[in-house]
Design a protein around this motif. Sequence first.
Motif, PDB file in Angstrom:
ATOM      1  N   PHE A 263      -9.275  -6.046   3.137  1.00  0.00           N
ATOM      2  CA  PHE A 263      -9.184  -4.658   2.656  1.00  0.00           C
ATOM      3  C   PHE A 263     -10.081  -4.513   1.433  1.00  0.00           C
ATOM      4  O   PHE A 263      -9.997  -5.324   0.516  1.00  0.00           O
ATOM      5  CB  PHE A 263      -7.750  -4.317   2.248  1.00  0.00           C
ATOM      6  CG  PHE A 263      -6.794  -4.205   3.393  1.00  0.00           C
ATOM      7  CD1 PHE A 263      -6.135  -5.323   3.873  1.00  0.00           C
ATOM      8  CD2 PHE A 263      -6.556  -2.983   4.003  1.00  0.00           C
ATOM      9  CE1 PHE A 263      -5.241  -5.230   4.930  1.00  0.00           C
ATOM     10  CE2 PHE A 263      -5.670  -2.878   5.066  1.00  0.00           C
ATOM     11  CZ  PHE A 263      -5.010  -3.999   5.540  1.00  0.00           C
ATOM     12  N   THR A 264     -10.903  -3.483   1.424  1.00  0.00           N
ATOM     13  CA  THR A 264     -11.791  -3.266   0.287  1.00  0.00           C
ATOM     14  C   THR A 264     -11.585  -1.877  -0.303  1.00  0.00           C
ATOM     15  O   THR A 264     -11.077  -0.979   0.367  1.00  0.00           O
ATOM     16  CB  THR A 264     -13.270  -3.385   0.699  1.00  0.00           C
ATOM     17  OG1 THR A 264     -13.595  -2.312   1.606  1.00  0.00           O
ATOM     18  CG2 THR A 264     -13.568  -4.712   1.369  1.00  0.00           C
ATOM     19  N   LYS A 265     -11.996  -1.757  -1.543  1.00  0.00           N
ATOM     20  CA  LYS A 265     -11.990  -0.442  -2.202  1.00  0.00           C
ATOM     21  C   LYS A 265     -13.226  -0.327  -3.066  1.00  0.00           C
ATOM     22  O   LYS A 265     -13.558  -1.249  -3.814  1.00  0.00           O
ATOM     23  CB  LYS A 265     -10.721  -0.267  -3.041  1.00  0.00           C
ATOM     24  CG  LYS A 265     -10.593   1.130  -3.651  1.00  0.00           C
ATOM     25  CD  LYS A 265      -9.314   1.300  -4.452  1.00  0.00           C
ATOM     26  CE  LYS A 265      -8.110   1.565  -3.584  1.00  0.00           C
ATOM     27  NZ  LYS A 265      -8.151   2.901  -2.951  1.00  0.00           N
TER      28      LYS A 265
ATOM     29  N   ASN B 128      -3.773   5.850  -5.283  1.00  0.00           N
ATOM     30  CA  ASN B 128      -4.526   5.206  -6.371  1.00  0.00           C
ATOM     31  C   ASN B 128      -5.042   6.234  -7.370  1.00  0.00           C
ATOM     32  O   ASN B 128      -6.232   6.483  -7.469  1.00  0.00           O
ATOM     33  CB  ASN B 128      -5.666   4.373  -5.783  1.00  0.00           C
ATOM     34  CG  ASN B 128      -5.165   3.349  -4.764  1.00  0.00           C
ATOM     35  OD1 ASN B 128      -5.679   3.239  -3.668  1.00  0.00           O
ATOM     36  ND2 ASN B 128      -4.110   2.632  -5.107  1.00  0.00           N
TER      37      ASN B 128
ATOM     38  N   ASN C 115     -13.591   6.186  -4.974  1.00  0.00           N
ATOM     39  CA  ASN C 115     -12.933   4.906  -4.680  1.00  0.00           C
ATOM     40  C   ASN C 115     -12.365   4.898  -3.270  1.00  0.00           C
ATOM     41  O   ASN C 115     -11.155   4.911  -3.067  1.00  0.00           O
ATOM     42  CB  ASN C 115     -11.844   4.636  -5.720  1.00  0.00           C
ATOM     43  CG  ASN C 115     -12.399   4.660  -7.145  1.00  0.00           C
ATOM     44  OD1 ASN C 115     -11.857   5.299  -8.017  1.00  0.00           O
ATOM     45  ND2 ASN C 115     -13.525   3.981  -7.360  1.00  0.00           N
ATOM     46  N   GLU C 116     -13.265   4.840  -2.295  1.00  0.00           N
ATOM     47  CA  GLU C 116     -12.840   4.919  -0.896  1.00  0.00           C
ATOM     48  C   GLU C 116     -12.526   3.538  -0.318  1.00  0.00           C
ATOM     49  O   GLU C 116     -12.897   2.513  -0.879  1.00  0.00           O
ATOM     50  CB  GLU C 116     -13.925   5.636  -0.091  1.00  0.00           C
ATOM     51  CG  GLU C 116     -14.106   7.062  -0.590  1.00  0.00           C
ATOM     52  CD  GLU C 116     -15.084   7.889   0.217  1.00  0.00           C
ATOM     53  OE1 GLU C 116     -15.112   9.114   0.016  1.00  0.00           O
ATOM     54  OE2 GLU C 116     -15.830   7.327   1.051  1.00  0.00           O
ATOM     55  N   ASP C 117     -11.880   3.537   0.825  1.00  0.00           N
ATOM     56  CA  ASP C 117     -11.304   2.311   1.386  1.00  0.00           C
ATOM     57  C   ASP C 117     -12.049   1.795   2.618  1.00  0.00           C
ATOM     58  O   ASP C 117     -12.621   2.569   3.379  1.00  0.00           O
ATOM     59  CB  ASP C 117      -9.852   2.575   1.764  1.00  0.00           C
ATOM     60  CG  ASP C 117      -9.031   2.996   0.554  1.00  0.00           C
ATOM     61  OD1 ASP C 117      -9.023   2.226  -0.424  1.00  0.00           O
ATOM     62  OD2 ASP C 117      -8.461   4.107   0.562  1.00  0.00           O
TER      63      ASP C 117
ATOM     64  N   ARG D 115     -14.863   1.904   7.601  1.00  0.00           N
ATOM     65  CA  ARG D 115     -14.446   2.687   6.440  1.00  0.00           C
ATOM     66  C   ARG D 115     -13.403   3.683   6.943  1.00  0.00           C
ATOM     67  O   ARG D 115     -13.700   4.505   7.799  1.00  0.00           O
ATOM     68  CB  ARG D 115     -15.627   3.430   5.840  1.00  0.00           C
ATOM     69  CG  ARG D 115     -16.778   2.501   5.462  1.00  0.00           C
ATOM     70  CD  ARG D 115     -17.882   3.244   4.718  1.00  0.00           C
ATOM     71  NE  ARG D 115     -17.425   3.546   3.388  1.00  0.00           N
ATOM     72  CZ  ARG D 115     -17.091   4.751   2.953  1.00  0.00           C
ATOM     73  NH1 ARG D 115     -17.182   5.800   3.742  1.00  0.00           N
ATOM     74  NH2 ARG D 115     -16.657   4.949   1.730  1.00  0.00           N
TER      75      ARG D 115
ATOM     76  N   TRP E 199      -2.924   3.913   9.577  1.00  0.00           N
ATOM     77  CA  TRP E 199      -2.944   4.735   8.363  1.00  0.00           C
ATOM     78  C   TRP E 199      -2.634   6.183   8.723  1.00  0.00           C
ATOM     79  O   TRP E 199      -2.615   6.565   9.892  1.00  0.00           O
ATOM     80  CB  TRP E 199      -4.275   4.596   7.619  1.00  0.00           C
ATOM     81  CG  TRP E 199      -5.482   5.219   8.263  1.00  0.00           C
ATOM     82  CD1 TRP E 199      -6.000   6.462   8.007  1.00  0.00           C
ATOM     83  CD2 TRP E 199      -6.346   4.634   9.257  1.00  0.00           C
ATOM     84  NE1 TRP E 199      -7.134   6.671   8.771  1.00  0.00           N
ATOM     85  CE2 TRP E 199      -7.365   5.583   9.541  1.00  0.00           C
ATOM     86  CE3 TRP E 199      -6.360   3.409   9.921  1.00  0.00           C
ATOM     87  CZ2 TRP E 199      -8.381   5.349  10.472  1.00  0.00           C
ATOM     88  CZ3 TRP E 199      -7.364   3.184  10.852  1.00  0.00           C
ATOM     89  CH2 TRP E 199      -8.356   4.138  11.122  1.00  0.00           C
TER      90      TRP E 199
ATOM     91  N   VAL F 244      -9.381  -6.129  -2.118  1.00  0.00           N
ATOM     92  CA  VAL F 244      -8.010  -5.742  -2.468  1.00  0.00           C
ATOM     93  C   VAL F 244      -6.982  -6.666  -1.817  1.00  0.00           C
ATOM     94  O   VAL F 244      -5.977  -7.016  -2.407  1.00  0.00           O
ATOM     95  CB  VAL F 244      -7.754  -4.271  -2.055  1.00  0.00           C
ATOM     96  CG1 VAL F 244      -6.304  -3.885  -2.302  1.00  0.00           C
ATOM     97  CG2 VAL F 244      -8.693  -3.342  -2.805  1.00  0.00           C
TER      98      VAL F 244
ATOM     99  N   PHE G 269       0.839  -1.207   0.000  1.00  0.00           N
ATOM    100  CA  PHE G 269       0.000   0.000   0.000  1.00  0.00           C
ATOM    101  C   PHE G 269       0.876   1.261   0.000  1.00  0.00           C
ATOM    102  O   PHE G 269       0.661   2.185   0.780  1.00  0.00           O
ATOM    103  CB  PHE G 269      -0.921   0.030   1.225  1.00  0.00           C
ATOM    104  CG  PHE G 269      -1.993  -1.020   1.251  1.00  0.00           C
ATOM    105  CD1 PHE G 269      -3.217  -0.780   0.645  1.00  0.00           C
ATOM    106  CD2 PHE G 269      -1.794  -2.243   1.867  1.00  0.00           C
ATOM    107  CE1 PHE G 269      -4.235  -1.739   0.675  1.00  0.00           C
ATOM    108  CE2 PHE G 269      -2.793  -3.204   1.898  1.00  0.00           C
ATOM    109  CZ  PHE G 269      -4.015  -2.961   1.301  1.00  0.00           C
TER     110      PHE G 269
END
Lengths: 722, 722
Positions: B608-610, A622, B622-624, B540, B587, B573, A618
């Motif tokens: 982990f998603t996007k 992006n 395109n948030e995480d 999120r 983060w 992801v 990461f």
Amino acid sequence: MKIKSLFFFLILTTVFYAQQQPVLLLSDSDIENIKRHLDDVTLLDNSFQELKQTADYALTNPIDVPLPVDNGGGYTHAKHKQNYRDMYAAAVLWRLTDNVAYSKFVEEMLLKYAAMYPKLPIHPYAPKNQFAGKLFWQSLNDYVWVVHSIQAYDLVKENIAPKNRKAIERDVFRSMAKFISESEGGLKMFNMIHNHGTWALAAVGMTGYVLHDNDMVERALYGSAKDKKTGFLKQLDALFSPDGYYSEGAYYERYALQPFMLFAQAIENNQPELRIFQYRNGLLGKAVTTMFQMTDDVGRIIPFNDALKEKDITSEELIAAADIAYKNYKDNTLLPIIKKQGVVTLTSAGFAAAMAAENYNKPYDRVSKIISDGPNGTSGGLALMRDSVNKVSLIFKYSSQGMNHGHFDRLGIQLYHKGHEILPDYGAVRFINIEAKGGGKYIKENETYAHQSIAHSTLIIDETSHYNGDWHKGEEHSPEQIFADIDKDNIEIISARDTAAYTGVRMQRTVALIKGENPFIIDIFDVKADTPHQYDLNYRYNGQVMETNFKYNYQTDLKPLGSTFGYEYLWKVAEGKVADSFSQLTWLNNETFYTINTLTDSNSELIFTKVGANDTEFNLRNEDGFLLREKNATDKTFVSIIEPHGSFDAVPELVENSHSAVKTLKLLYHDKDYTIVSVSFSYGKTYTLAFANSKQAGSSQHRVNIAGDTITWKGNYTFIEK
Amino acid sequence: MKIKSLFFFLILTTVFYAQQQPVLLLSDSDIENIKRHLDDVTLLDNSFQELKQTADYALTNPIDVPLPVDNGGGYTHAKHKQNYRDMYAAAVLWRLTDNVAYSKFVEEMLLKYAAMYPKLPIHPYAPKNQFAGKLFWQSLNDYVWVVHSIQAYDLVKENIAPKNRKAIERDVFRSMAKFISESEGGLKMFNMIHNHGTWALAAVGMTGYVLHDNDMVERALYGSAKDKKTGFLKQLDALFSPDGYYSEGAYYERYALQPFMLFAQAIENNQPELRIFQYRNGLLGKAVTTMFQMTDDVGRIIPFNDALKEKDITSEELIAAADIAYKNYKDNTLLPIIKKQGVVTLTSAGFAAAMAAENYNKPYDRVSKIISDGPNGTSGGLALMRDSVNKVSLIFKYSSQGMNHGHFDRLGIQLYHKGHEILPDYGAVRFINIEAKGGGKYIKENETYAHQSIAHSTLIIDETSHYNGDWHKGEEHSPEQIFADIDKDNIEIISARDTAAYTGVRMQRTVALIKGENPFIIDIFDVKADTPHQYDLNYRYNGQVMETNFKYNYQTDLKPLGSTFGYEYLWKVAEGKVADSFSQLTWLNNETFYTINTLTDSNSELIFTKVGANDTEFNLRNEDGFLLREKNATDKTFVSIIEPHGSFDAVPELVENSHSAVKTLKLLYHDKDYTIVSVSFSYGKTYTLAFANSKQAGSSQHRVNIAGDTITWKGNYTFIEK
């Protein structure tokens, strides 16, 4: 110590040790000047308060000079960095307040370094390909330590007893100078034409002035052999173009200017006969002016080559540079920058800058500028094209490689509007001093993605970076400017050609910024090759997609776009075939819409990309890209119009002109000699740009017949508005 | 018209038509007051200049009242919207300058509407599921048109000849009121308990006052049957909680407050005996106060349910609301808001607000607040927990559905720090008035993604949204508050339970904000079920991943995480299995690090998603997300610590505490009665939170033995700091 004995001590100190004027950056008379104006000059007061806060905080804590064991971002790394800041702050405070506690602090800390330094081994985190430091993992940080600490010592020296002075000079400064300039790895770096070398020279040269050691000074000025083949003057010759462009680019120019300017001021104060600020027609002044021009409308440094986007004109390294440039060149255009910086260095130069800035209220003017690269100004360059009324900046890069921090972005563009990045450069992949991210150094993806051509808005052939991604090869060539004109009211234009990035391929990009009520960009990327290739013209765009005039397949599963040269980091998000004679992608960035209109045909593929594939740690942002692909092509002329339009204001819910205004886009004519494009807009205007593809004398006459019409012009180009 | 005849005309006008005081929002005496203070009260001057600019620009252009043919964002849509703004501005200007050109402009425009309106059909872009307008695609915009235009008419009426007045009243206002309140679709909307209904009532009621039509006024106040089963008073009863929370949430409260407050002020001016501002213990005042509290530290409205993030306290709709609330409640805490808005309405209320705000210099204070939902305050609510020193806001939502704009986010949280979204809510999917994006309306993905549970930081079971994604079912239940305490110096805590979102499942979330030098969040999500399920606790997060303490597989190809309930929009992801007793994800957001520390075991999956899969029109950001998954679980207690830590400042290159400070995290005790968790930090503190899972009397005594230690407390919980 009781008050009375403290007083007696002060008297003694003054009698025995004083009388020695600092030799580097702050004269006795300017100490008095600064004291006198602390109350009435804002910048002096701000700067004083800032240093005082640092120094006072340092004085309340025990002095710690730890054995260096940590990597970048770790405790001992941060502590040694803080120590030189603290010493410098305290030393200045001593001079401005006459409070002996400040000078004592510096003396005690330097004595601790004297006790530790001579026995230090090479740093345990020594880097593989680079000269290691002793206080820090890389020697660069050691040089920076000396440049700061020697200034502190210069200011407090008068107040240190001879015995302690002797220990400090022998075990800290001479010992470090020896390591830096005479040890095996040190000598190599000391003589290297590179920003690390500059810091090493400044460290040794400034130390030489303070210790009255002419040998050190001469080696710093003329190289270790004193033959002028290396050293400070040689660096000034080799690292800058006649326009003051630093070979590694804007971001490293920011960093390099600090040792260049500090050492230059020390030279000026000690050897004025060298007339260092007049060297190469006042090169150092041009370097500072050029540096500040290479910023966007909010002051951030334009991030080509390795560059972190957080750095701006207020960065610490640029404060001394601005002050010293102002003092020596009296260039008033620097004063708005100095005001924006909010502080000055408390030096003679900073005093001059603060006094001049106090009542100066003009804004900083970012101008259009063609900046040459290379020691002789013949290695390509950088074009800053600007519509200052509409706040549009188009940056065109056709410079040389820029050594190992350079990117493979020949003929790349960047676009800014209203202070926002519209076609952005990715910059560098790094998180400064964040241990979890490669110890705060550059991360692997900096080379494997950010350096690569696909990370830029330029042409990539056969999924291979320019110069096959080899920066040493990239150093050997640079693009050639064909023509440029940034002096007109309605158009700024440049054309440059590259014949070396790919064997057997000639790339020429001609970009124009059209100024006025509705500014837009004309972008013509012409490529010719002997054999068929795959051409990828990449546009990195920033914002949310609004609409396209073509159909595309949004991918149900995402796969990497390729496997090498940075392509492996791109997800292929969607791909389209072309509906019309030209294709449009519209996106929204902040409160404005933007459209790329580009000529396409049934062979064209349109690909949406997103950074993130194989980004296993990461490390990458992006970001988005729009790729025009032509397969099996030999000669191809990409023609695009990039157009800001309309407005979006969500608070009062007002939207205007969210659709592109481009009605037609045509390549009217193209042969080996000439290119003519025309674009018409829904608001009734038609523009035609015609140019000769090769260099032309200003007096040369040209005539092209197209469909019964004749276009004639003199010199390189004509731009017709109807 | 020559000067002389213009003068004569002015005299005549004044003699024949004047003498009629406006009845809605601006009294004759306040017109004089405003005139007198235009020069010396900033807010009045700003507001006057703004309206004058609008009006003067309108007067220089030909009046255009086009046949309504366009969708939202199109020309006729924008033009009719601009027309009512222009009329309102000109009407106020007429009163404040006595320049007859302004009133003539309004008269002429209204006459054009009178000529067109009676013959208009239903709008060609009539929506499928909603009452269509005639001037606009949705009738809502028609109501808004009337609310503005009737105010304009009220101000200029005195200056219009009787014949023209008659035409305007008959063919514009009566005709529109009839359409709005008596046509088949209109009547239904007019009687609907919903913000569209409020606008309809305000339009008809305000028209009634101006036309002296008691029937209209009574129908607006008491419903079309005048039986009080619908109408304005009924709306006040049904749409607000006793704390002034509006059932659709903060974003729609902003919108609804405009007709509520404007009509209320008109009622107060015309029927003071109704004491409308005292209705339900001063409900309208509470509504405005609560609205402004539901904003983040930079003034943006907290975006739960359908909400666009661009809206903030300066949004147009909130200006009248703030002015009117101030005038009627004299609540000084509104004055900093009014100053920040920068303008007031040029009405009697705006005059009062501007005068009071002029020399008021206290900052706006966002406080901790438990806000009840439901007409009786018994349908759950919203908790705003705040550490105002550290600028941390933790939002906990346990309110009712919020009708068709509500999201399936029971027991969801949001976290703000220093004005930044740390655990953000996605908000709504919409681009206001951008034609290319669904005509500027809500886009399909608003329902299919943003409404769904997975778009929120809450628990999703078996990849199915709460209430199976059926908002009508969601309307029937709301979570129950178990306990809450926001009055302590070191902790703010709330616990709420939901037993209806999933059949046979009891979910209880207890969240606490720990305040002080190192603020952090304790988050305990307990779920119990009769049969095994898949539990997905979704966080999120907003920022760049720095590090994890667990290994994960970064996917080489991206596939959607699921196929329904919003899962189809998430790329998977990466996924990890757990290394340790608790898992950490760190983060970076702006200049601070954040870590989620969460208890995990070998059954836990970390995903982990996007956002972006199946987003074929590029409608989504395109948030995480970070998803904790437990498969085949019945009872499960998720325990997490969310911790801001350290700092990152790239300009001076300073980094502190980039690693999490959490050393241990333990669920010490959990049974049907009690839950006890403890967390220790590297800076030497250990905190223990113990609570009873069910409602307790304040005097109830509790005792739990754990590992030889005994914890005792009174009431619902205890929090121990060591």
